[in-house]
Design a protein around this motif. Structure first.
Motif, PDB file in Angstrom:
ATOM      1  N   LEU A 115      27.863  16.107  11.553  1.00 20.92           N
ATOM      2  CA  LEU A 115      26.593  16.042  10.826  1.00 20.92           C
ATOM      3  C   LEU A 115      26.421  14.672  10.174  1.00 20.92           C
ATOM      4  O   LEU A 115      25.305  14.141  10.107  1.00 20.92           O
ATOM      5  N   TYR A 122      27.699  33.601   9.227  1.00 21.51           N
ATOM      6  CA  TYR A 122      27.016  32.311   9.332  1.00 21.51           C
ATOM      7  C   TYR A 122      27.801  31.353  10.226  1.00 21.51           C
ATOM      8  O   TYR A 122      29.028  31.447  10.352  1.00 21.51           O
ATOM      9  N   LYS A 154      29.510  27.909  11.319  1.00 20.54           N
ATOM     10  CA  LYS A 154      30.179  26.751  10.726  1.00 20.54           C
ATOM     11  C   LYS A 154      30.164  25.600  11.726  1.00 20.54           C
ATOM     12  O   LYS A 154      30.267  25.812  12.937  1.00 20.54           O
ATOM     13  N   TYR A 155      30.063  24.380  11.178  1.00 19.35           N
ATOM     14  CA  TYR A 155      29.978  23.207  12.051  1.00 19.35           C
ATOM     15  C   TYR A 155      30.722  22.047  11.395  1.00 19.35           C
ATOM     16  O   TYR A 155      30.686  21.912  10.157  1.00 19.35           O
ATOM     17  N   PHE A 165      23.408  21.482  18.183  1.00 19.48           N
ATOM     18  CA  PHE A 165      23.915  20.496  17.219  1.00 19.48           C
ATOM     19  C   PHE A 165      24.811  19.471  17.910  1.00 19.48           C
ATOM     20  O   PHE A 165      24.801  18.292  17.527  1.00 19.48           O
ATOM     21  N   GLU A 220      29.498  25.478   6.212  1.00 20.71           N
ATOM     22  CA  GLU A 220      28.777  26.688   6.620  1.00 20.71           C
ATOM     23  C   GLU A 220      27.283  26.395   6.582  1.00 20.71           C
ATOM     24  O   GLU A 220      26.731  26.046   5.540  1.00 20.71           O
ATOM     25  N   LEU A 221      26.639  26.520   7.730  1.00 23.68           N
ATOM     26  CA  LEU A 221      25.205  26.269   7.823  1.00 23.68           C
ATOM     27  C   LEU A 221      24.420  27.527   7.432  1.00 23.68           C
ATOM     28  O   LEU A 221      24.902  28.653   7.626  1.00 23.68           O
TER      29      LEU A 221
END
Length: 334
Positions: free
Chosen positions: A192, A184, A186-187, A48, A169-170
């Motif tokens: 994004l 999960y 997180k980004y 990412f 949270e992706l």
């Protein structure tokens, strides 16, 4: 079907690679994959990071591909436009307290400066690449010194808008705990947003150049300037408009990049070189090529830093050399 008939092996390889990548992102990794690639969280974050960096590179290179790749104007002051846009956007955002106002101001001011540069410099040196190169190098050096005098050597960073702040949270499982609970990944939401903005601007530019009358005039003017002028179109005005869009995109990228990373002396050279490599790899004058080139360079930089830190920088140039050796006009070049 035509693409499959012409290049079945390439299409098959692309489909297989895409399936493997999707599996690596979505699947719960077995231990042997972790032994080879390390923790899944590191791999996904690097992926990412590479995509969002590619988005930023595309925002800068999209303006450059209009000016250099499409119009054949050698503007080596493009990196200075990026840095100046970042500084001006920062000042406006700090003064108004509104990040969007900073982005709009950076785009507008740099678009005007780009139009002035086209009229004052490039129209006088049309077709003289060497003079354009030398003059714009001089402009970039002077601009760098003026910006250093005005803003000093301090590193500036924007605060992202409140709506874009924080992490999301992706739907990607990082690992499964011994209790059976799924963890999960997180980004940062703003990164994004950079990727989404790059995609939106890329689609808008492609539609503008390929599906509008103005875009058709631009492409016709590049291919045969005298013939377009004979139809009654003011070619110089069209080129000023294109140059203004390209410079404005560089200024906008300065604000977006300054929020994701930072604004500091030296960033102008970095993004100028990145734009050159992206346009060379993707193909001059191609928005789709700029997107492909930006993705390749962004991913190569981030995966190089994560997995080959000593030789990470070399990957970018290996890609460029390989493309020039196999397809000198670039991946999507004519």
């Amino acid at each position: 079907m035509t693409l499959w008939r012409e290049n079945p092996w390439r299409v098959s390889f692309a489909i297989l690679s895409g399936c493997v990548l999707v599996w690596l992102v979505l699947a719960v990794w077995p231990e042997w994959v972790k032994d080879v690639l390390g923790p899944k969280k590191t791999f996904v974050n690097t992926l990412f990071n590479g995509l969002t960096l590619a988005g930023l590179y595309f925002l800068v290179a999209s303006g450059f591909t209009l000016i250099f790749g499409l119009m054949r104007n050698v503007n080596l002051a493009h990196g200075s436009m990026y840095l100046l846009g970042g500084y001006l956007g920062y000042e406006v955002a700090e003064y108004t307290g509104n990040w969007i106002m900073g982005a709009v101001a950076a785009f507008a001011v740099l678009a005007v400066l780009g139009a002035v540069l086209q009229v004052a410099v490039f129209q006088r040196m049309q077709g003289d690449d060497l003079r354009q190169t030398l003059v714009t190098i001089g402009i970039s050096i002077i601009a760098a010194d003026l910006m250093l005098a005005a803003w000093g050597g301090t590193t500036y960073q924007f605060a992202p808008p409140e709506a874009l702040f924080g992490a999301v949270e992706l739907p990607i499982i990082s690992t499964i705990r011994s209790s059976g609970q799924e963890v999960y990944i997180k980004y940062p939401f703003y990164r994004l947003f950079v990727l989404m903005a790059a995609i939106a601007i890329g689609i808008a530019l492609w539609l503008f150049l390929n599906r509008t009358r103005t875009g058709m005039m631009i492409r016709a003017g590049v291919d045969d300037r005298s013939m377009l002028a004979a139809t009654g179109v003011n070619v110089d005005l069209v080129f000023v408009f294109v140059f203004a869009i390209g410079a404005g995109l560089a200024g906008l990228a300065g604000v977006i990049g300054g929020t994701a990373l930072s604004i500091a002396p030296g960033e102008d050279v970095r993004y100028l070189l990145a734009s050159l490599v992206v346009v060379i790899v993707g193909g001059m004058g191609s928005i789709t090529g700029a997107a492909i080139g930006a993705m390749l360079i962004g991913l190569a930089e981030q995966f190089g830093l994560a997995y080959f830190p000593t030789y990470g920088v070399v990957l970018t140039f290996i890609i460029m050399i390989a493309v020039l050796a196999i397809r000198p006009q670039g991946i999507m070049g004519r």
